[in-house]
Motif scaffolding. Structure first.
Motif, PDB file in Angstrom:
ATOM      1  N   VAL A 142     -17.679 -16.764   3.112  1.00  0.00           N
ATOM      2  CA  VAL A 142     -17.563 -15.186   3.165  1.00  0.00           C
ATOM      3  C   VAL A 142     -19.064 -14.745   2.194  1.00  0.00           C
ATOM      4  O   VAL A 142     -19.657 -13.958   2.781  1.00  0.00           O
ATOM      5  CB  VAL A 142     -16.551 -14.674   2.597  1.00  0.00           C
ATOM      6  CG1 VAL A 142     -16.854 -13.047   2.563  1.00  0.00           C
ATOM      7  CG2 VAL A 142     -15.352 -15.091   3.591  1.00  0.00           C
ATOM      8  N   GLU A 143     -19.274 -15.435   1.272  1.00  0.00           N
ATOM      9  CA  GLU A 143     -20.442 -14.995   0.397  1.00  0.00           C
ATOM     10  C   GLU A 143     -21.732 -15.206   1.196  1.00  0.00           C
ATOM     11  O   GLU A 143     -22.641 -14.336   0.953  1.00  0.00           O
ATOM     12  CB  GLU A 143     -20.390 -15.858  -0.976  1.00  0.00           C
ATOM     13  CG  GLU A 143     -19.324 -15.361  -1.892  1.00  0.00           C
ATOM     14  CD  GLU A 143     -19.117 -16.273  -3.193  1.00  0.00           C
ATOM     15  OE1 GLU A 143     -18.825 -16.102  -4.196  1.00  0.00           O
ATOM     16  OE2 GLU A 143     -19.559 -17.646  -2.951  1.00  0.00           O
ATOM     17  N   GLN A 144     -21.936 -16.182   2.093  1.00  0.00           N
ATOM     18  CA  GLN A 144     -22.994 -16.416   2.767  1.00  0.00           C
ATOM     19  C   GLN A 144     -23.331 -15.317   3.683  1.00  0.00           C
ATOM     20  O   GLN A 144     -24.479 -14.785   3.904  1.00  0.00           O
ATOM     21  CB  GLN A 144     -22.877 -17.514   3.480  1.00  0.00           C
ATOM     22  CG  GLN A 144     -22.970 -18.788   2.557  1.00  0.00           C
ATOM     23  CD  GLN A 144     -22.727 -20.246   3.263  1.00  0.00           C
ATOM     24  OE1 GLN A 144     -23.207 -20.507   4.582  1.00  0.00           O
ATOM     25  NE2 GLN A 144     -22.037 -21.181   2.543  1.00  0.00           N
ATOM     26  N   LEU A 145     -21.922 -14.667   4.564  1.00  0.00           N
ATOM     27  CA  LEU A 145     -22.291 -13.728   5.057  1.00  0.00           C
ATOM     28  C   LEU A 145     -22.440 -12.530   4.547  1.00  0.00           C
ATOM     29  O   LEU A 145     -23.348 -11.533   5.271  1.00  0.00           O
ATOM     30  CB  LEU A 145     -20.877 -13.502   5.760  1.00  0.00           C
ATOM     31  CG  LEU A 145     -20.463 -14.636   6.891  1.00  0.00           C
ATOM     32  CD1 LEU A 145     -19.029 -14.415   7.569  1.00  0.00           C
ATOM     33  CD2 LEU A 145     -21.266 -14.578   8.186  1.00  0.00           C
ATOM     34  N   LEU A 146     -22.053 -12.157   3.435  1.00  0.00           N
ATOM     35  CA  LEU A 146     -22.302 -10.886   2.450  1.00  0.00           C
ATOM     36  C   LEU A 146     -23.840 -11.167   2.367  1.00  0.00           C
ATOM     37  O   LEU A 146     -24.413  -9.731   2.253  1.00  0.00           O
ATOM     38  CB  LEU A 146     -21.697 -11.125   1.362  1.00  0.00           C
ATOM     39  CG  LEU A 146     -20.262 -10.631   1.203  1.00  0.00           C
ATOM     40  CD1 LEU A 146     -19.346 -10.981  -0.181  1.00  0.00           C
ATOM     41  CD2 LEU A 146     -20.009  -9.279   1.552  1.00  0.00           C
ATOM     42  N   GLU A 147     -24.595 -11.953   2.250  1.00  0.00           N
ATOM     43  CA  GLU A 147     -26.036 -12.027   2.238  1.00  0.00           C
ATOM     44  C   GLU A 147     -26.640 -11.422   3.282  1.00  0.00           C
ATOM     45  O   GLU A 147     -27.961 -11.013   3.279  1.00  0.00           O
ATOM     46  CB  GLU A 147     -26.414 -13.323   1.792  1.00  0.00           C
ATOM     47  CG  GLU A 147     -26.022 -13.808   0.645  1.00  0.00           C
ATOM     48  CD  GLU A 147     -26.500 -15.265   0.118  1.00  0.00           C
ATOM     49  OE1 GLU A 147     -27.253 -15.874   1.156  1.00  0.00           O
ATOM     50  OE2 GLU A 147     -26.224 -16.018  -0.900  1.00  0.00           O
ATOM     51  N   LEU A 148     -25.883 -11.411   4.627  1.00  0.00           N
ATOM     52  CA  LEU A 148     -26.551 -10.853   6.106  1.00  0.00           C
ATOM     53  C   LEU A 148     -26.379  -9.540   5.993  1.00  0.00           C
ATOM     54  O   LEU A 148     -26.390  -8.990   7.420  1.00  0.00           O
ATOM     55  CB  LEU A 148     -25.934 -11.924   6.990  1.00  0.00           C
ATOM     56  CG  LEU A 148     -26.235 -13.473   6.810  1.00  0.00           C
ATOM     57  CD1 LEU A 148     -25.864 -14.108   8.090  1.00  0.00           C
ATOM     58  CD2 LEU A 148     -27.994 -13.533   7.055  1.00  0.00           C
ATOM     59  N   GLN A 149     -25.449  -8.823   5.197  1.00  0.00           N
ATOM     60  CA  GLN A 149     -25.199  -7.384   5.447  1.00  0.00           C
ATOM     61  C   GLN A 149     -26.321  -6.657   5.976  1.00  0.00           C
ATOM     62  O   GLN A 149     -26.092  -5.856   6.929  1.00  0.00           O
ATOM     63  CB  GLN A 149     -24.460  -6.938   4.070  1.00  0.00           C
ATOM     64  CG  GLN A 149     -24.123  -5.547   4.049  1.00  0.00           C
ATOM     65  CD  GLN A 149     -22.893  -5.138   4.743  1.00  0.00           C
ATOM     66  OE1 GLN A 149     -22.844  -5.037   5.953  1.00  0.00           O
ATOM     67  NE2 GLN A 149     -21.770  -5.273   3.969  1.00  0.00           N
ATOM     68  N   ALA A 150     -27.149  -6.707   5.230  1.00  0.00           N
ATOM     69  CA  ALA A 150     -28.536  -5.797   5.747  1.00  0.00           C
ATOM     70  C   ALA A 150     -29.188  -5.978   7.164  1.00  0.00           C
ATOM     71  O   ALA A 150     -29.362  -5.016   7.871  1.00  0.00           O
ATOM     72  CB  ALA A 150     -29.574  -5.890   4.832  1.00  0.00           C
ATOM     73  N   GLU A 151     -28.916  -7.316   7.456  1.00  0.00           N
ATOM     74  CA  GLU A 151     -29.455  -7.649   9.035  1.00  0.00           C
ATOM     75  C   GLU A 151     -28.401  -7.180   9.760  1.00  0.00           C
ATOM     76  O   GLU A 151     -28.759  -6.785  11.044  1.00  0.00           O
ATOM     77  CB  GLU A 151     -29.661  -9.338   8.973  1.00  0.00           C
ATOM     78  CG  GLU A 151     -30.698  -9.795   8.035  1.00  0.00           C
ATOM     79  CD  GLU A 151     -30.869 -11.221   7.734  1.00  0.00           C
ATOM     80  OE1 GLU A 151     -31.130 -11.870   8.930  1.00  0.00           O
ATOM     81  OE2 GLU A 151     -30.775 -11.759   6.739  1.00  0.00           O
ATOM     82  N   PHE A 152     -27.007  -7.441   9.424  1.00  0.00           N
ATOM     83  CA  PHE A 152     -26.024  -6.869  10.605  1.00  0.00           C
ATOM     84  C   PHE A 152     -26.093  -5.509  10.775  1.00  0.00           C
ATOM     85  O   PHE A 152     -26.024  -5.067  11.950  1.00  0.00           O
ATOM     86  CB  PHE A 152     -24.790  -7.429   9.997  1.00  0.00           C
ATOM     87  CG  PHE A 152     -24.275  -8.785  10.046  1.00  0.00           C
ATOM     88  CD1 PHE A 152     -24.425  -9.452  11.015  1.00  0.00           C
ATOM     89  CD2 PHE A 152     -23.611  -9.200   8.637  1.00  0.00           C
ATOM     90  CE1 PHE A 152     -23.582 -10.717  10.980  1.00  0.00           C
ATOM     91  CE2 PHE A 152     -23.129 -10.458   8.768  1.00  0.00           C
ATOM     92  CZ  PHE A 152     -23.291 -11.596   9.697  1.00  0.00           C
ATOM     93  N   GLN A 153     -26.439  -4.562   9.652  1.00  0.00           N
ATOM     94  CA  GLN A 153     -26.636  -3.319   9.961  1.00  0.00           C
ATOM     95  C   GLN A 153     -27.870  -2.993  10.794  1.00  0.00           C
ATOM     96  O   GLN A 153     -27.769  -2.073  11.723  1.00  0.00           O
ATOM     97  CB  GLN A 153     -26.693  -2.409   8.438  1.00  0.00           C
ATOM     98  CG  GLN A 153     -25.381  -2.726   7.735  1.00  0.00           C
ATOM     99  CD  GLN A 153     -25.461  -2.099   6.454  1.00  0.00           C
ATOM    100  OE1 GLN A 153     -26.602  -1.968   5.938  1.00  0.00           O
ATOM    101  NE2 GLN A 153     -24.436  -1.677   5.712  1.00  0.00           N
ATOM    102  N   ALA A 154     -28.949  -3.625  10.491  1.00  0.00           N
ATOM    103  CA  ALA A 154     -30.252  -3.325  11.353  1.00  0.00           C
ATOM    104  C   ALA A 154     -30.273  -3.921  12.638  1.00  0.00           C
ATOM    105  O   ALA A 154     -30.743  -3.168  13.612  1.00  0.00           O
ATOM    106  CB  ALA A 154     -31.401  -3.994  10.375  1.00  0.00           C
TER     107      ALA A 154
END
Length: 344
Positions: A142-154
């Motif tokens: 889950v921590e790895q996915l948190l690092e993609l937060q901005a990319e998911f939003q964009a």
């Protein structure tokens, strides 16, 4: 009261105007169970699926029994007559070929521990927009996915993580039960899983083995079926798991419920008996505003299977994620932050 009158009273915000077109990635035991869960639903249509060797897509909907039969015969959806497609890059090829899929349930083993984040990057790079739901277990994943937060939003992706049973259903129950307290002292999750044949859930069992002393994700992933069977012979088919690295902790911490070190997860998996070895439950202990110490306990019915307690919530969160997505709300969310919506 008629069904029409009843549906008229359901808030518009929870209704699905058009059936959601849903895909399932991974077609082992969990993926096949997910297909069966979707079969009677009116608000979701299962149209796409992929495994390691191929994929299947049918705009008017896939048949769960037909796909399961083909999978058993050839160990791949590639063998579904007329619609199965062999592929060495099945997920990428399915994303490109399956048009109009609103959301995917990632019923995939997170082996290696970076796999789910890698799959998420495939969706980001593809330009696809929609809702992704997983049933991840490990905190580090889950921590790895948190690092993609901005990319998911964009990218216009609404990603719901940790949306199975635990993490998922029990984490959400803990979040709700915590409201009785001024301070949460501990959250203890204990699960019991019974399956008649471990081979129906090979990937899930390997993920569980990875939590045992002396094992890790890579070691469990590298085990042959014969080695897994030898381990289960030594334990009489029982896997006893304690103090697991389970994402319930980071999910409850992110939701502001309690620090992650106050969350513990463990359980017993019987790989030779469909009856649960113990009842799955979550205990939330805390202090009320009056200074009283108390414990809430939420227990799942023993008759509900692991598959029912994982797939049902996953699609409930997919429906909730779809409503967020339709409002232009993108990014990563957990099962402790959003209430799932029942899929009719």
């Amino acid at each position: 009261m008629s069904t029409k009158q009843l549906s008229d009273r359901i808030p518009v915000s929870t209704q699905v105007k058009e059936p959601l077109r849903v895909g399932i990635l991974g077609f082992g035991g969990l993926g096949q169970a997910a297909a069966k869960v979707l079969a009677p639903k009116q608000e979701m249509i299962w149209v796409a699926a992929a495994d390691q060797k191929g994929y299947a897509y049918q705009a008017e909907g896939l048949d769960a029994d037909r796909c399961a039969s083909a999978y058993r015969n050839g160990e791949s959806l590639a063998y579904v007559e007329a619609i199965g497609v062999p592929s060495q890059n099945s997920i990428e090829d399915l994303i490109r070929s399956a048009q109009g899929v609103n959301g995917y349930f990632l019923a995939l083993p997170n082996l290696p521990n970076t796999f789910m984040a890698d799959v998420a990057r495939l969706f980001i790079r593809s330009g696809w927009r929609g809702v992704l739901v997983d049933a991840l277990k490990r905190t580090s994943a889950v921590e790895q996915l948190l690092e993609l937060q901005a990319e998911f939003q964009a990218s216009g992706i609404t990603y719901m993580t940790g949306c199975g049973a635990t993490p998922g259903l029990l984490t959400a129950a803990a979040s709700l039960a915590a409201q009785s307290y001024a301070e949460v002292h501990s959250v203890k999750i204990t699960f019991g899983v019974g399956i008649a044949n471990w081979e129906a859930y090979r990937a899930t069992i390997r993920e569980d083995i990875a939590h045992m002393p002396g094992y890790d994700v890579e070691k469990a992933r590298a085990m042959t079926d014969a080695e897994v069977e030898a381990l289960l012979d030594r334990t009489n088919g029982i896997l006893a798991l304690e103090n697991m690295e389970h994402a319930d902790d980071i999910m409850l911490e992110l939701a502001g419920i309690c620090d992650r070190d106050r969350v513990t997860v463990g359980g017993v998996v019987d790989t030779r008996n469909p009856k649960k070895p113990l009842s799955t439950n979550v205990q939330i202990t805390g202090r009320t505003f009056e200074g009283k110490i108390s414990t809430h306990t939420f227990t799942l019915g023993d008759e509900t299977s692991m598959a029912a307690n994982v797939c049902g919530p996953a699609f409930g969160y997919l429906k909730a994620g779809t409503q967020l997505h339709q409002r232009g709300i993108y990014g990563l969310f957990t099962a402790a932050e959003v209430m799932p919506l029942f899929v009719r």
